[in-house]
Write an enzyme that holds these catalytic residues in place. Structure first.
Site, PDB file in Angstrom:
ATOM      1  N   ASP A   1      67.415  -2.370  -5.427  1.00 47.32           N
ATOM      2  CA  ASP A   1      66.090  -1.813  -5.745  1.00 47.32           C
ATOM      3  C   ASP A   1      66.077  -1.058  -7.160  1.00 47.32           C
ATOM      4  OD1 ASP A   1      63.580  -0.524  -4.592  1.00 47.32           O
ATOM      5  OD2 ASP A   1      64.838   1.321  -4.943  1.00 47.32           O
TER       6      ASP A   1
ATOM      7  N   GLU B   1      65.913  -6.151  -8.709  1.00 50.98           N
ATOM      8  CA  GLU B   1      64.666  -6.049  -8.715  1.00 50.98           C
ATOM      9  C   GLU B   1      64.387  -5.249 -10.426  1.00 50.98           C
ATOM     10  OE1 GLU B   1      60.984  -3.619  -6.700  1.00 50.98           O
ATOM     11  OE2 GLU B   1      62.725  -2.479  -6.914  1.00 50.98           O
TER      12      GLU B   1
END
Length: 702
Positions: A346, A383
């Site tokens: 993330d 990401e």
């Protein structure tokens, strides 16, 4: 209940955490600036008072920056916390020691939040009644039955993103223990039937369900997605059947083993960019009470101010040597001890920042992850952006990292919406995004292609809503992305209009077809295959309820869409031409006699690259072996029917495989039911995707 006080000796600094040994347990915790350390032992996770408090003598129990103690004969299953005293100098040194605050061990393998109260941890002073607890794990051998991480190549991967809780909490899931690792095991037959190769689980490392804005908490909501990790070695207790027994490790391993037995890999969504301790007014859980000045990015002039590149109040100082070592050790643990097959990071670009937030060209932590021998066969997915404007899609540090390709998502949504002037970029994205990866010796598998994910509209809602509808989140709809690139097909939200409903279904099939016909690694959002809806809420992070849970009744109601996805996955798996290791070249493949890819418009070899109004693109993909059928694909996102020419390939006949304008089961046809097209043209409906497979003329049906 323990009725004795255990003897102890100095123990050892390594390994960190609680390690069961032959005659007791060794505890070790890092805290450079601590002046006094206490280990508290508890009978159960709910115990308020410890049955023993061990004071660590600095002269006996400290080696360099580690405090350690060996407790003789202490059994596994004992619960514990730490109390650490030291300078409380937030502004000058970035230190928040509080001698009364109970801390959990950052290296804990098992944690409990049964007593937890976040607000109490935000205030100074004693929080004995409301602190989390850690447990000494039982290191007895687990029977893996020969299991090991799977070796599925990324070219063959089809990823399915799901939330462990939300996947089975709806009553229609009909599982024994809804919302748990155990319940996911019961859904493995469904996953096998669908055909995906990997599940990508939203955060399953222990997180703080109470980490939400006050207005959201006032509505009785909680942190549902889990992007608020506090314990990077422990499975989340909320996904366990018997967390009070400390069964976290065994329950997680049972799930992994069952998935692997079904040849399904497991990828974890991990959150190393920030922690649940939030900003300067956040709670003291572990890192803040142990060594905040090391673990987080601070303002250089006022160290009480945390730099926030994540939108969550703090940013992990990931490239500090000790923090980098902690992160790599955590990842290696999940692979070595839990048999995980990959990780999705993330806001991974936050990990590329060094002191002062400067963006590093070669961030040590990212290279340490890439070069770790234990992670050599592990999938790494970034990401590739953060919340402070750093966007590294196509330029993320390292070589073998795959990236969530946000540019793919955006252009496919624009094309589906009917935007013009997009076919050049469409061609680039569906052929593997060579513009992003090829110049640095990347491969198509560096691109994780997706149209929807947990963050944003579901596929159903992408074609049902022009605007987000997030009022239920309690933030006056300030949360969630405003740039959804969606189209409601004529009416906002649910509708009874048959033409709109039919058009939405066709658009969903168009999206799924394009995704699964693209070079790179496709990722599906769980529930999209049955048109799951969140009623226009594009930020369901706090909605642990039927708004976000998968409604399994939709599987029956939308069985035609499930069938379409199932057959699209099967089509992808039989075409190596869509799962190439290297980028397409446009050169002739000798054994096939045609180019690996040829681009077309309505007329052969005449793609309208420079026509700003065209919304039609066609291409022919040569099979990678003599026995593999070639593919011819037509994407028509205009509203008009168009007569499109089909290429003539010697001794081959084209058979219709996909036409999204048709009703099920004619929208996608299995090879044994396909019929040859007698003409050299095909009338493609407006807003439709059509694909053909070819066969030798003598065996093609007429």
């Amino acid at each position: 209940m323990q009725n004795q006080e255990y003897q102890f000796n100095p123990g050892q600094a390594y390994p960190s955490g609680a390690k069961q040994q032959k005659d007791g347990v060794n505890f070790s915790i890092f805290s450079r600036h601590a002046t006094h350390v206490e280990l508290l032992l508890f009978t159960t996770s709910q115990s308020i008072k410890p049955f023993q408090v061990i004071n660590l003598d600095k002269n006996k129990h400290k080696t360099f920056f580690s405090w350690h103690v060996y407790v003789q004969d202490l059994p596994a299953g004992t619960w514990y916390t730490w109390r650490i005293d030291g300078p409380n100098e937030p502004r000058e040194a970035g230190l928040h020691f509080d001698k009364e605050k109970q801390l959990i061990d950052p290296w804990a393998r098992v944690v409990s939040d049964v007593n937890w109260n976040r607000q109490a941890a935000c205030k100074p002073g004693d929080n004995s009644a409301t602190a989390m607890r850690c447990m000494v794990p039982n290191d007895a051998d687990y029977d893996w039955q020969g299991d090991k991480p799977l070796a599925i190549s990324s070219e063959q991967a089809i990823i399915y993103e799901l939330h462990v809780g939300g996947y089975t909490r709806h009553p229609s899931a009909k599982v024994k223990n809804p919302g748990t690792f155990s319940a996911l095991i019961e859904k493995i037959p469904y996953l096998k039937k669908l055909g995906i190769t990997h599940v990508e689980l939203l955060p399953v490392m222990a997180f703080d369900e109470q980490d939400i804005p006050q207005g959201t908490a006032d509505l009785g909501l909680k942190n549902y997605w889990g992007y608020s990790t506090h314990s990077f070695f422990s499975p989340h207790p909320g996904f366990c059947v018997t967390p009070e027994q400390g069964s976290h490790i065994e329950e997680f391993r049972d799930m992994v083993k069952a998935l692997h037995m079904a040849d399904i890999g497991i990828i974890l969504d991990v959150v190393y960019n920030h922690t649940s301790e939030a900003g300067s007014s956040g709670p003291i859980i572990n890192f803040r009470g142990i060594g905040e000045n090391i673990f987080y990015h601070h303002d250089k002039n006022d160290k009480s101010i945390l730099h926030d590149y994540t939108g969550c109040g703090n940013t992990v100082n990931a490239n500090h040597p000790l923090v980098s070592s902690f992160i790599v050790s955590s990842l290696e643990y999940w692979v070595r001890e839990m048999h995980v097959d990959g990780f999705r990071f993330d806001l991974a670009s936050a990990l590329a920042r060094g002191e002062g937030g400067v963006v590093l060209e070669d961030p040590p932590v990212l290279w340490a992850i890439e070069l770790s021998e234990q992670l050599a066969q592990t999938k790494l997915i970034a990401e590739a952006w953060d919340a402070a404007g750093l966007y590294q899609v196509g330029s993320f540090p390292g070589h073998r990292w795959a990236e969530w390709n946000g540019k793919y998502r955006d252009v496919i949504r624009e094309v589906l919406r009917g935007d013009t002037g997009k076919i050049q970029e469409l061609a680039t994205r569906i052929s593997g995004s060579s513009d992003l990866y090829q110049h640095q010796d990347g491969l198509p598998i560096n691109s994780i292609n997706f149209i929807t994910c947990h963050d944003g509209f579901t596929l159903n809602d992408l074609f049902s809503y022009n605007e987000k509808h997030n009022a239920a989140n309690g933030e006056e709809s300030r949360d969630g992305c405003n740039n959804n690139l969606s189209n409601n097909c004529g009416e906002e939200g649910q509708t009874t209009q048959p033409n709109i409903r039919q058009h939405r279904r066709k658009q969903a099939k168009n999206a799924l077809a394009i995704l699964l016909l693209s070079e790179g690694v496709p990722m599906l959002l769980a529930g999209d295959e049955i048109l799951n809806s969140q009623q226009g809420n594009n930020n369901g992070y706090c909605q642990d309820n039927e708004l976000t849970w998968i409604n399994w009744q939709m599987a029956e109601q939308n069985s035609d869409i499930f069938r379409f996805v199932q057959h699209m996955i099967a089509l992808r798996k039989r075409h190596g031409s869509i799962m190439r290791k290297h980028f397409l070249t446009g050169e002739v493949i000798a054994e096939k006699g045609i180019k690996d890819i040829s681009w077309h418009g309505a007329k052969l070899d005449m793609p309208l690259w420079d026509d700003p109004d065209t919304r039609l693109l066609a291409f022919t993909l040569a099979g990678t072996t003599a026995d593999e059928a070639d593919l011819h694909v037509i994407i028509n996102m205009s509203e008009q029917q168009t007569l499109v020419e089909l290429p003539d390939i010697k001794n081959k006949s084209w058979c219709l495989a996909i036409d999204t304008s048709e009703q099920s089961p004619q929208d996608i046809i299995s090879p044994h039911n396909q019929k040859a097209i007698k003409k050299n043209t095909y009338l493609v409906d407006g807003k439709a995707v059509v694909a053909f497979e070819n066969r030798k003329s003598q065996i093609a049906r007429s």
